[in-house]
Design an enzyme around this catalytic site. Structure first.
Site, PDB file in Angstrom:
ATOM      1  CG  ASP A   1      40.925 -51.297-104.790  1.00  0.00           C
ATOM      2  OD1 ASP A   1      40.441 -50.229-104.377  1.00  0.00           O
ATOM      3  OD2 ASP A   1      40.249 -52.329-104.962  1.00  0.00           O
TER       4      ASP A   1
ATOM      5  CD  GLU B   1      45.679 -56.434-111.304  1.00  0.00           C
ATOM      6  OE1 GLU B   1      45.490 -55.215-111.178  1.00  0.00           O
ATOM      7  OE2 GLU B   1      44.759 -57.261-111.370  1.00  0.00           O
TER       8      GLU B   1
ATOM      9  CE1 TYR C   1      37.828 -58.582-109.505  1.00  0.00           C
ATOM     10  CE2 TYR C   1      39.903 -58.120-110.619  1.00  0.00           C
ATOM     11  CZ  TYR C   1      39.203 -58.488-109.474  1.00  0.00           C
ATOM     12  OH  TYR C   1      39.884 -58.757-108.312  1.00  0.00           O
TER      13      TYR C   1
ATOM     14  CD  GLU D   1      43.227 -59.652-107.710  1.00  0.00           C
ATOM     15  OE1 GLU D   1      42.425 -58.808-108.166  1.00  0.00           O
ATOM     16  OE2 GLU D   1      44.336 -59.349-107.235  1.00  0.00           O
TER      17      GLU D   1
HETATM   18  C1  BDP Z   1      42.517 -56.038-108.939  1.00  0.00           C
HETATM   19  C2  BDP Z   1      43.577 -55.709-107.910  1.00  0.00           C
HETATM   20  C3  BDP Z   1      42.987 -55.657-106.503  1.00  0.00           C
HETATM   21  C4  BDP Z   1      41.748 -54.794-106.508  1.00  0.00           C
HETATM   22  C5  BDP Z   1      40.732 -55.405-107.466  1.00  0.00           C
HETATM   23  C6  BDP Z   1      39.424 -54.606-107.495  1.00  0.00           C
HETATM   24  O1  BDP Z   1      44.616 -56.655-107.965  1.00  0.00           O
HETATM   25  O2  BDP Z   1      43.948 -55.153-105.619  1.00  0.00           O
HETATM   26  O3  BDP Z   1      41.191 -54.612-105.238  1.00  0.00           O
HETATM   27  O4  BDP Z   1      41.313 -55.349-108.752  1.00  0.00           O
HETATM   28  O5  BDP Z   1      39.368 -53.642-108.246  1.00  0.00           O
HETATM   29  O6  BDP Z   1      42.923 -55.745-110.219  1.00  0.00           O
HETATM   30  O7  BDP Z   1      38.517 -54.921-106.759  1.00  0.00           O
END
Ligand code: BDP
Length: 655
Positions: A208, A452, A505, A541
């Site tokens: 991404d 990932e 997330y 993250e």
């Molecule tokens: C995560 C990835 C990261 C993405 C992020 C996203 O590791 O590279 O930019 O999601 O979707 O899973 O913002």
């Protein structure tokens, strides 16, 4: 109080074993530094540029553009180096170009480099994305696969063929990614002529961020004498107030050489010295290397001067190389990450090398601004998501005490064909290149072998077991991790790592809009991982997109308010789990960054707490305030009595 001498000697012997293991690599990649015996000539500035727009992108090779000045082959434009080429022009074809582009620079090198045969002249490229072929005066001097690590070639003999010292450097760079590159990608030709014009193709990528390309880091010449210090490896340790620096120096160009190694403190005083290619330097009243905000004098660096003398039948050689050295240890237990035997909590960020106009090109104003922002934020660490960053950035980390999780470019391994032997061997090689480049940085405390990957696929088990083991063999002094997407049930990498790094997330990609599920889901997730693996966890993250300046209350997705409330919910759980086994939190992302175009991205990824121009969003203040606040649950924390989980490291053995 010092340890008994016998114990110190045993430890030193053990460190030698570590150093030997670390020297599986052939040849060093020391950062080019000027000294009394070495010169550096940077070639940053304007280069000549031409994209090969031929349908098969091979016109440049067919017509041997490297044999004559590039401007004689066709139309050329100015191109700054270092910089990605994509955002420099007004031409969308250049922005989205896939295939070979050609760079060229002409210069005259100092006469003595040509006349004095006892000088080695090396051409070094800090990084070029992705495949590179390099010619000097039309002679192929090297090629390299991989977009984020340096490569070099000795070019003295080629230069000496022209006594005027005139030198034409041609570098062809190709950003095409395949299923076997790191990161992987795939070119797809669209053959339905009712929908796509002749020759239409797209490059699919599984990561991404924008696949910026070109010469991203400085190109330079450096010189050494013919007999020279090729590599240095240091491993550090301490006992009470005595620091130990075990070193090993490898020499090239001489069968025998005398070596003098001196460790110098910040005041310029010699604090220890030794002779010979390996040894242990003992430093009384040592100043340890401490992370930012954990000590009044963080990032303390000594200078290790290595002085070589050698001779052959014709002449004598003197070479001097000075390496910055920070003395510190790293340990991992089942619940803690210890730096110098003190629990360290990663109050960190994930970054990208990314900015307006220059893309991924190294840019000093941006680097210094980012370090000022990290300090403003109270951050003590970052992960080099999702590829190795410039050496210049790691040097800043060493000096400022910013702790680094150093990640390989293995992001987006999603296709089963990318788990085969070709990919595996390349991945092993890239880990070698990475460890070779970064092994001496005190700021680097852990290697991350991938981000990932599709770790549920059957070959992933063998693949990651092998990559992680290889990384440990290369450097047994640092823990190794691999960053998992949140899927506890399918994960194949966790049994092999020292620290569990997880990305999730909640309320964004899962249950969008429902921040009320975050605390429950995160608690469940953590407990599952920790119960099963008994390893410390980093939230590597978490975050949410926020389009700067967009406000709605009560919060809705994509607003600054929503980003804030997501963070606040995560933080509640962090504060509980930190007292148990959570050892860090890395926000996704430090700043907004460019991605490929797609329906989920509004001119790039907006999960930055700063905009791409480095202005704070509301969430930045939440983090700043959080990090300024003492954490009550931590005040009583001390090193646990449990044994270290990394049976392999020197630092573990001594904790
Ligand atoms: C995560 C990835 C990261 C993405 C992020 C996203 O590791 O590279 O930019 O999601 O979707 O899973 O913002």
């Amino acid at each position: 109080m010092c340890l008994p001498v016998r114990q110190q000697v045993l430890r030193a012997l053990w460190l030698f074993a570590v150093l030997d293991a670390g020297l599986l690599l052939d040849g060093g990649m020391l950062y080019p530094r000027e000294s009394s015996s070495r010169e550096v000539k940077e070639l940053s500035g304007l280069w000549v540029f031409r994209a090969d727009r031929s349908p098969n992108r091979k016109q440049g090779f067919d017509e041997a553009w490297y044999k004559r000045p590039l401007e004689e082959t066709g139309p050329v434009i100015d191109m700054p180096v270092p910089a990605s080429y994509n955002d420099i022009t007004q031409d969308p074809e250049i922005r989205d170009f896939i295939g070979w582009v050609w760079y060229e620079r002409e210069l005259v090198v100092p006469t003595r480099w040509i006349q004095d045969e006892s000088i080695r002249v090396v051409l070094r490229v800090g990084s070029a994305h992705y495949n590179s072929v390099v010619w000097v005066n039309g002679v192929n001097v090297t090629q390299h696969e991989g977009g984020h690590l340096p490569f070099e070639a000795e070019v003295g003999d080629v230069l000496r063929k022209d006594p005027t010292g005139s030198c034409r450097i041609t570098i062809a760079v190709n950003n095409t990614l395949t299923l076997y590159t790191l990161p992987p990608g795939n070119i797809q030709y669209m053959n339905d002529r009712t929908r796509y014009p002749d020759g239409f193709f797209v490059q699919s990528i599984y990561f991404d961020f924008f696949n910026y390309a070109g010469i991203h880091r400085p190109v330079l010449f450096y010189t050494t004498p013919k007999a020279y210090v090729d590599d240095i490896t240091v491993v550090t340790d301490f006992s009470d107030n005595t620091g130990l620096v075990s070193y090993k120096v490898s020499v090239k160009g001489a069968v025998t050489a005398a070596l003098k190694v001196t460790l110098i403190d910040k005041q310029g005083h010699c604090v220890a010295s030794s002779n010979g290619p390996f040894g242990v330097l003992k430093v009384q009243d040592v100043n340890l290397w401490w992370p930012y905000l954990t000590h009044e004098n963080p990032g303390y660096l000594y200078s290790m001067e290595v002085r070589l003398s050698a001779a052959d039948e014709r002449t004598t050689y003197e070479d001097v190389y000075t390496l910055p050295v920070g003395i510190r240890t790293v340990n991992v237990t089942s619940t803690q990450f210890l730096i110098n035997n003190k629990p360290f909590y990663f109050h960190g960020v994930n970054k990208h090398e990314d900015s307006d106009i220059r893309g991924k090109g190294l840019d000093w104003p941006l680097i210094v601004k980012d370090f000022n922002l990290l300090k403003w934020l109270g951050a003590n660490s970052f992960r080099t998501s999702h590829y190795p960053y410039a050496e210049e950035i790691l040097q800043m980390c060493d000096r400022h005490g910013i702790v680094v999780i150093d990640e390989s470019p293995a992001v987006g391994i999603k296709d089963i064909r990318s788990f085969g032997n070709v990919s595996l061997n390349h991945h092993l090689f890239v880990m070698e290149e990475l460890v070779r480049r970064d092994k001496n940085h005190p700021s680097v405390v852990m290697w991350s072998v991938a981000n990932e990957p599709a770790s549920e696929m059957p070959p992933a088990d063998y693949y990651f077991k092998t990559v992680i083991k290889h990384t440990r063999d290369l450097d047994p002094t640092r823990p190794v991790t691999f960053v998992s997407s949140s899927n506890f049930a399918r994960d194949k990498g966790a049994p092999y790592v020292d620290v569990i790094c997880i990305n999730n997330y909640f309320s964004w990609y899962h249950d969008p809009g429902h921040v009320e599920v975050i605390t429950l889901q995160l608690n469940t997730e953590y407990d599952n991982w920790h119960e099963k693996y008994k390893k410390p966890i980093i939230q590597s993250e978490y975050g949410a997109d926020a389009v700067p300046g967009v406000h709605v209350d009560p919060p809705v997705m994509f607003t600054e308010e929503y980003q804030k409330v997501v963070l606040q919910n995560y933080h509640k759980v962090f504060d509980q789990k930190r007292a148990q086994y959570l050892i860090g939190e890395l926000i996704w992302n430090f700043a907004d960054f460019m991605t490929t175009q797609g329906v989920t991205r509004v001119v790039g990824n907006k999960k930055g707490i700063f905009t791409r121009q480095r202005q704070p969003k509301a969430a930045a203040f939440i983090l700043k305030e959080r990090r300024a606040r003492p954490v009550p649950s931590l005040t009583s924390t001390s090193v646990t009595a449990e044994g270290p989980s990394l049976g392999l490291t020197s630092t573990c053995m001594q904790s």
